[in-house]
Motif scaffolding. Structure first.
Motif, PDB file in Angstrom:
ATOM      1  N   THR A 269       1.959  11.167   8.422  1.00 59.14           N
ATOM      2  CA  THR A 269       2.966  10.644   9.631  1.00 59.14           C
ATOM      3  C   THR A 269       2.860   9.383   9.717  1.00 59.14           C
ATOM      4  OG1 THR A 269       2.215  11.492  10.652  1.00 59.14           O
ATOM      5  CG2 THR A 269       3.625  13.348   9.517  1.00 59.14           C
ATOM      6  N   ILE A 270       1.543   8.560  10.375  1.00 56.07           N
ATOM      7  CA  ILE A 270       1.686   7.302  10.774  1.00 56.07           C
ATOM      8  C   ILE A 270       1.516   5.930   9.743  1.00 56.07           C
ATOM      9  CG2 ILE A 270       0.373   5.934  12.161  1.00 56.07           C
ATOM     10  CD1 ILE A 270      -0.796   7.781  13.647  1.00 56.07           C
ATOM     11  N   VAL A 271       0.800   6.470   8.867  1.00 60.05           N
ATOM     12  CA  VAL A 271       0.840   5.351   7.515  1.00 60.05           C
ATOM     13  C   VAL A 271       1.767   5.287   6.950  1.00 60.05           C
ATOM     14  CG1 VAL A 271      -0.799   6.757   5.584  1.00 60.05           C
ATOM     15  CG2 VAL A 271      -1.178   4.299   6.044  1.00 60.05           C
ATOM     16  N   GLY A 272       2.437   6.660   6.906  1.00 61.00           N
ATOM     17  CA  GLY A 272       3.996   6.131   5.655  1.00 61.00           C
ATOM     18  C   GLY A 272       4.658   4.877   6.233  1.00 61.00           C
ATOM     19  N   PHE A 273       4.536   4.462   7.222  1.00 64.70           N
ATOM     20  CA  PHE A 273       5.834   3.357   7.739  1.00 64.70           C
ATOM     21  C   PHE A 273       4.944   2.711   7.318  1.00 64.70           C
ATOM     22  CE2 PHE A 273       6.406   6.430  10.743  1.00 64.70           C
ATOM     23  CZ  PHE A 273       7.758   6.745  10.886  1.00 64.70           C
ATOM     24  N   SER A 274       3.573   2.201   6.594  1.00 67.52           N
ATOM     25  CA  SER A 274       3.907   0.849   5.691  1.00 67.52           C
ATOM     26  C   SER A 274       3.231   0.670   4.221  1.00 67.52           C
ATOM     27  CB  SER A 274       2.013   1.137   5.922  1.00 67.52           C
ATOM     28  OG  SER A 274       1.244   1.387   4.939  1.00 67.52           O
ATOM     29  N   TYR A 275       4.142   1.977   3.568  1.00 65.90           N
ATOM     30  CA  TYR A 275       4.551   1.655   2.532  1.00 65.90           C
ATOM     31  C   TYR A 275       5.718   0.835   2.287  1.00 65.90           C
ATOM     32  CZ  TYR A 275       1.697   6.322   2.051  1.00 65.90           C
ATOM     33  OH  TYR A 275       0.875   6.967   2.128  1.00 65.90           O
ATOM     34  N   LEU A 276       6.284   0.856   3.260  1.00 64.33           N
ATOM     35  CA  LEU A 276       7.365  -0.110   3.022  1.00 64.33           C
ATOM     36  C   LEU A 276       7.545  -1.941   2.648  1.00 64.33           C
ATOM     37  CD1 LEU A 276      10.761  -1.097   2.457  1.00 64.33           C
ATOM     38  CD2 LEU A 276      10.908  -0.186   5.184  1.00 64.33           C
ATOM     39  N   PHE A 277       6.381  -1.782   3.565  1.00 65.18           N
ATOM     40  CA  PHE A 277       5.628  -3.437   3.789  1.00 65.18           C
ATOM     41  C   PHE A 277       4.344  -3.088   2.527  1.00 65.18           C
ATOM     42  CE2 PHE A 277       5.635  -1.312   8.876  1.00 65.18           C
ATOM     43  CZ  PHE A 277       6.833  -2.326   9.196  1.00 65.18           C
ATOM     44  N   PHE A 278       3.848  -2.541   2.415  1.00 65.29           N
ATOM     45  CA  PHE A 278       3.263  -2.991   0.968  1.00 65.29           C
ATOM     46  C   PHE A 278       4.061  -3.037  -0.043  1.00 65.29           C
ATOM     47  CE2 PHE A 278       0.781  -0.949  -2.566  1.00 65.29           C
ATOM     48  CZ  PHE A 278       0.000  -1.849  -2.268  1.00 65.29           C
ATOM     49  N   SER A 279       5.414  -2.512  -0.312  1.00 64.33           N
ATOM     50  CA  SER A 279       5.400  -2.652  -1.342  1.00 64.33           C
ATOM     51  C   SER A 279       6.274  -3.829  -1.503  1.00 64.33           C
ATOM     52  CB  SER A 279       6.876  -1.776  -1.789  1.00 64.33           C
ATOM     53  OG  SER A 279       7.871  -1.488  -0.429  1.00 64.33           O
ATOM     54  N   VAL A 280       7.032  -4.399  -0.156  1.00 64.22           N
ATOM     55  CA  VAL A 280       7.669  -5.844  -0.161  1.00 64.22           C
ATOM     56  C   VAL A 280       6.453  -6.677  -0.470  1.00 64.22           C
ATOM     57  CG1 VAL A 280       8.814  -7.919   1.242  1.00 64.22           C
ATOM     58  CG2 VAL A 280       9.229  -4.621   1.324  1.00 64.22           C
ATOM     59  N   ALA A 281       5.443  -7.127   0.497  1.00 62.91           N
ATOM     60  CA  ALA A 281       4.063  -7.936   0.278  1.00 62.91           C
ATOM     61  C   ALA A 281       3.941  -7.960  -1.878  1.00 62.91           C
ATOM     62  CB  ALA A 281       3.375  -7.300   0.957  1.00 62.91           C
TER      63      ALA A 281
END
Length: 181
Positions: free
Chosen positions: A54-66
């Motif tokens: 539930t915390i790491v899920g927010f990294s997916y958008l940052f990861f996909s953009v980068a």
């Protein structure tokens, strides 16, 4: 070079990548127990896995953009910048893992949640670095800085482009206790 075609492909890739990042974030935020349940039915693993997801899920958008932007840099022969940004992202993640998992530098020990938070923060930093480079002058200066106050313990710092105001953030990153591990 056919820059119009490159821009079109990068634009399509960016939209698709952002869409996938949003979908993945929504899935792990809405159904964390069901996703962890695919891999284990242990209550301990389920509890910690849901906490992490539930915390790491927010990294997916940052990861996909980068990642789409780093991939597009590779397609126009700027692979070195993406490699440096990936290396620095790894260094930020490992450093923050140490601090947040074990509660170092005055931070509380967060365990699995600290690992997840470190991932989110490092991916956010990566996305910012990539966007600063990508939307700047498309030049990058990379150098290694060792903080003289902590011999042998300074952190390598990526500085992006002389015209980009990221240099103003440089003292913040180097002066931060998180960088002095």
């Amino acid at each position: 070079k056919d820059t119009a075609s490159i821009r079109k492909v990068v634009s399509i890739g960016t939209r698709l990548s952002i869409l996938v990042g949003i979908v993945m974030t929504l899935l792990v935020e809405l159904f964390p127990a069901q996703i962890i349940g695919i891999f284990s039915d242990s209550s301990g693993i389920m509890r910690e896995g849901v906490s992490y997801l539930t915390i790491v899920g927010f990294s997916y958008l940052f990861f996909s953009v980068a990642q789409i932007m780093i991939t597009s840099m590779r397609s126009v022969e700027s692979a070195r910048v993406g490699m440096y940004i990936s290396f620095m992202t790894l260094a930020v993640n490992v450093s923050l893992n140490y601090v947040l998992i074990f509660g170092k530098l005055g931070m509380p020990a967060m365990g699995v949640r600290g690992a997840a938070l470190a991932t989110v923060l490092s991916q956010a930093v990566s996305a910012v670095w990539v966007m600063l480079f990508f939307f700047g002058k498309h030049t990058a200066t990379v150098f290694l800085h060792i903080n003289p106050m902590l011999p042998g313990k300074g952190l390598a710092v990526l500085e992006i482009g002389p015209e980009i105001p990221v240099q103003e953030l440089y003292p913040i990153f180097v002066g931060s206790p998180l960088c002095h591990i």
